[in-house]
Write an enzyme that holds these catalytic residues in place. Structure first.
Site, PDB file in Angstrom:
ATOM      1  N   GLY A 128      31.979  29.140  44.297  1.00  0.00           N
ATOM      2  CA  GLY A 128      33.651  29.499  44.515  1.00  0.00           C
ATOM      3  C   GLY A 128      33.789  29.861  45.826  1.00  0.00           C
TER       4      GLY A 128
ATOM      5  N   GLY B 235      31.768  32.904  47.279  1.00  0.00           N
ATOM      6  CA  GLY B 235      30.140  32.509  47.360  1.00  0.00           C
ATOM      7  C   GLY B 235      29.787  31.480  48.034  1.00  0.00           C
TER       8      GLY B 235
ATOM      9  N   SER C 185      37.028  44.395  44.555  1.00  0.00           N
ATOM     10  CA  SER C 185      38.343  44.037  44.939  1.00  0.00           C
ATOM     11  C   SER C 185      38.982  45.430  45.315  1.00  0.00           C
ATOM     12  CB  SER C 185      39.029  43.333  43.747  1.00  0.00           C
ATOM     13  OG  SER C 185      40.327  43.417  43.659  1.00  0.00           O
ATOM     14  N   SER C 186      40.102  45.157  45.812  1.00  0.00           N
ATOM     15  CA  SER C 186      40.898  46.309  46.485  1.00  0.00           C
ATOM     16  C   SER C 186      41.980  46.531  45.145  1.00  0.00           C
ATOM     17  CB  SER C 186      41.744  45.914  47.615  1.00  0.00           C
ATOM     18  OG  SER C 186      42.642  44.812  47.167  1.00  0.00           O
ATOM     19  N   CYS C 187      41.807  46.018  44.150  1.00  0.00           N
ATOM     20  CA  CYS C 187      42.498  46.412  42.922  1.00  0.00           C
ATOM     21  C   CYS C 187      41.944  47.739  42.265  1.00  0.00           C
ATOM     22  CB  CYS C 187      42.786  45.321  42.075  1.00  0.00           C
ATOM     23  SG  CYS C 187      41.727  44.693  41.183  1.00  0.00           S
TER      24      CYS C 187
ATOM     25  N   TYR D 145      40.810  43.629  34.877  1.00  0.00           N
ATOM     26  CA  TYR D 145      39.761  43.280  36.288  1.00  0.00           C
ATOM     27  C   TYR D 145      39.365  44.552  37.166  1.00  0.00           C
ATOM     28  CZ  TYR D 145      38.508  40.480  40.405  1.00  0.00           C
ATOM     29  OH  TYR D 145      37.832  40.061  41.239  1.00  0.00           O
TER      30      TYR D 145
ATOM     31  N   LYS E 277      35.524  45.889  37.628  1.00  0.00           N
ATOM     32  CA  LYS E 277      34.993  45.865  39.002  1.00  0.00           C
ATOM     33  C   LYS E 277      34.318  47.504  39.324  1.00  0.00           C
ATOM     34  CE  LYS E 277      34.891  41.879  40.524  1.00  0.00           C
ATOM     35  NZ  LYS E 277      33.929  41.030  40.736  1.00  0.00           N
TER      36      LYS E 277
ATOM     37  N   HIS F  73      46.081  32.920  43.120  1.00  0.00           N
ATOM     38  CA  HIS F  73      46.487  34.126  44.055  1.00  0.00           C
ATOM     39  C   HIS F  73      47.877  33.568  44.675  1.00  0.00           C
ATOM     40  CE1 HIS F  73      42.632  35.798  43.332  1.00  0.00           C
ATOM     41  NE2 HIS F  73      43.402  36.775  43.435  1.00  0.00           N
TER      42      HIS F  73
ATOM     43  N   LYS G 125      53.241  25.104  46.862  1.00  0.00           N
ATOM     44  CA  LYS G 125      54.830  25.001  46.757  1.00  0.00           C
ATOM     45  C   LYS G 125      55.295  24.255  47.898  1.00  0.00           C
ATOM     46  CE  LYS G 125      55.245  28.728  43.393  1.00  0.00           C
ATOM     47  NZ  LYS G 125      55.488  30.149  42.884  1.00  0.00           N
TER      48      LYS G 125
HETATM   49  O1  GFB Z   1      48.215  37.209  44.803  1.00  0.00           O
HETATM   50  P1  GFB Z   1      48.648  37.707  43.493  1.00  0.00           P
HETATM   51  O2  GFB Z   1      48.629  36.931  42.617  1.00  0.00           O
HETATM   52  O3  GFB Z   1      47.717  38.877  43.453  1.00  0.00           O
HETATM   53  O4  GFB Z   1      49.870  38.275  44.018  1.00  0.00           O
HETATM   54  P2  GFB Z   1      47.851  40.668  43.283  1.00  0.00           P
HETATM   55  C1  GFB Z   1      50.281  39.201  45.189  1.00  0.00           C
HETATM   56  C2  GFB Z   1      51.856  39.054  44.980  1.00  0.00           C
HETATM   57  O5  GFB Z   1      52.677  37.810  45.339  1.00  0.00           O
HETATM   58  C3  GFB Z   1      52.713  39.577  43.865  1.00  0.00           C
HETATM   59  C4  GFB Z   1      53.578  37.446  44.446  1.00  0.00           C
HETATM   60  O6  GFB Z   1      53.594  40.420  44.287  1.00  0.00           O
HETATM   61  C5  GFB Z   1      53.385  38.241  43.275  1.00  0.00           C
HETATM   62  O7  GFB Z   1      54.369  38.612  42.493  1.00  0.00           O
HETATM   63  N1  GFB Z   1      53.989  36.007  44.495  1.00  0.00           N
HETATM   64  C6  GFB Z   1      55.090  35.400  44.957  1.00  0.00           C
HETATM   65  C7  GFB Z   1      52.958  35.102  43.691  1.00  0.00           C
HETATM   66  N2  GFB Z   1      54.862  34.007  44.586  1.00  0.00           N
HETATM   67  C8  GFB Z   1      53.838  33.952  43.806  1.00  0.00           C
HETATM   68  C9  GFB Z   1      53.057  32.828  43.325  1.00  0.00           C
HETATM   69  O8  GFB Z   1      53.518  31.731  43.350  1.00  0.00           O
HETATM   70  N3  GFB Z   1      51.805  32.927  42.771  1.00  0.00           N
HETATM   71  C10 GFB Z   1      51.230  34.214  42.927  1.00  0.00           C
HETATM   72  N4  GFB Z   1      50.263  34.259  42.125  1.00  0.00           N
HETATM   73  N5  GFB Z   1      51.738  35.351  43.363  1.00  0.00           N
HETATM   74  C11 GFB Z   1      45.633  40.255  42.235  1.00  0.00           C
HETATM   75  C12 GFB Z   1      45.098  41.037  41.070  1.00  0.00           C
HETATM   76  O9  GFB Z   1      46.685  40.879  42.531  1.00  0.00           O
HETATM   77  O10 GFB Z   1      44.796  40.475  43.605  1.00  0.00           O
HETATM   78  C13 GFB Z   1      43.649  40.586  41.097  1.00  0.00           C
HETATM   79  O11 GFB Z   1      45.685  40.505  40.081  1.00  0.00           O
HETATM   80  C14 GFB Z   1      42.794  40.735  42.369  1.00  0.00           C
HETATM   81  O12 GFB Z   1      42.795  41.484  40.086  1.00  0.00           O
HETATM   82  C15 GFB Z   1      43.533  40.047  43.487  1.00  0.00           C
HETATM   83  O13 GFB Z   1      42.747  41.750  42.658  1.00  0.00           O
HETATM   84  C16 GFB Z   1      42.971  40.399  44.784  1.00  0.00           C
HETATM   85  O14 GFB Z   1      47.548  40.903  44.773  1.00  0.00           O
HETATM   86  O15 GFB Z   1      49.135  41.225  42.969  1.00  0.00           O
END
Ligand code: GFB
Length: 313
Positions: free
Chosen positions: A16, A19, A109-111, A138, A142, A181, A189
């Protein structure tokens, strides 16, 4: 001070993003890296993990293996995010203990922190309020990992520690638009929009949530630092120290990629937690600081994307 040179360290999750960064960083400290082949060892299966750890003479373990993903993956695969992560961490921690391994670092994780905990998030905010629903599965797994380390320390005297990194990014990240993420999603994009001459890219949600981003190599450096310097029951935050709105992050990514079109919002997608800036005070007081700026980190990650996946996409 825990001396790493010459130690045999199992990096669980060595393929990963985190990792692999940890394995590189540990190798530079003179460690011998042990890794499990996922075709042979299913970390969700206790028997596999116990057979693997066996009598390999492992000195220390880094638990970087996990089922991870962005906001949509977390929300739509709750069973996998809860079950897989519980099993992986429990199997590794129990097998390590049974094999007599006395040093282990668990990555969270910070969540784990409550959705509306005061910012910046200090370590003692854990379990003080309800979690953010999009990633509670998740987060619960954690939190259980932190508690496992504390329990094995309390009952068996094992020197098992936990580190809670903020949102991470960097080379080797997952660029799949459904499961990734935000950072890799935006890079991809913007890149595709530039290539196809599209007039706009779409950002999920309002763009107002704020996130803190730490480069995977900085994270690996902090984890190695903690392995060397820290012994204690309480988990330690691993943050960057500053956060940014998703809209401003999108602008930064577009600039790095060279996409000059519009940014539009898909409001059918969730924002998730409004903010999760971590307090970095404990780690800074121990003497560690991040080195890679967000701007430089984005450029490096984009270059990695271009070299590894960008062609033809
Ligand atoms: O990174 P992300 O998916 O995770 O999203 P979280 C962060 C923010 O970016 C959210 C926005 O407000 C999303 O709505 N965002 C905007 C997008 N455009 C996009 C896109 O195209 N893709 C994605 N993925 N997001 C995660 C947790 O939360 O963070 C996990 O679900 C973990 O458990 C991780 O803790 C570090 O920061 O919201």
């Amino acid at each position: 001070m825990y001396r790493l040179e010459g130690r045999k360290v199992w990096v669980a999750g060595h393929r990963g993003m985190v990792g692999s960064a940890v394995a590189r960083r540990l190798a530079s400290e003179g460690c011998e890296i042990v890794s499990a082949d996922r075709r042979i060892v299913d970390l969700k299966r206790q028997a596999d993990v116990e057979a693997f750890v066996g009598d390999k003479g492992i000195d220390a373990v880094v638990v970087a293996a996990a089922k991870v993903g962005g906001i949509l993956a977390n929300e739509t695969q709750p069973a996998e995010f809860l079950y897989d992560n519980l099993m992986i961490e429990a199997n590794i921690i129990e097998a390590s203990h049974r094999a007599g391994i006395d040093r282990l670092l668990f990555l969270g994780s910070s969540c784990i922190y409550p959705k509306f905990a005061p910012q910046p998030l200090t370590e003692d905010a854990l379990l003080t309020g309800p979690l953010e629903p999009t990633n509670e599965w998740y987060a619960v797994a954690k939190i259980a990992g932190i508690k496992l380390c504390q329990a094995y320390r309390a009952q068996y005297g094992r020197d098992y520690i936990s580190a809670m990194p903020t949102n991470l990014y960097g080379p080797g990240d997952n660029f799949d638009l459904q499961s990734s993420h935000v950072m890799p999603a935006l890079i991809r994009k913007a890149h595709e929009a530039k290539q196809t001459g599209a007039s706009a890219i779409t950002v999920w949600g309002t763009g107002t949530p704020r996130r803190e981003f730490l480069h995977a190599d900085d994270c690996a450096d902090a984890l190695v630092f903690l392995l060397q310097q820290y012994s204690g029951a309480e988990h330690v935050n691993v943050g960057f120290g500053d956060d940014i709105s998703i809209l401003d992050l999108t602008r930064l990514v577009c600039e790095a990629v060279g996409f000059e079109g519009e940014i539009v919002h898909d409001l059918s997608k969730k924002d998730g937690t409004p903010r999760k800036l971590m307090s970095n005070v404990r780690l800074r007081e121990m003497g560690w600081e991040p080195r890679i700026s967000l701007r430089d980190g984005i450029v490096e990650t984009y270059n990695w994307f271009l070299a590894n996946q960008g062609a033809g996409q």
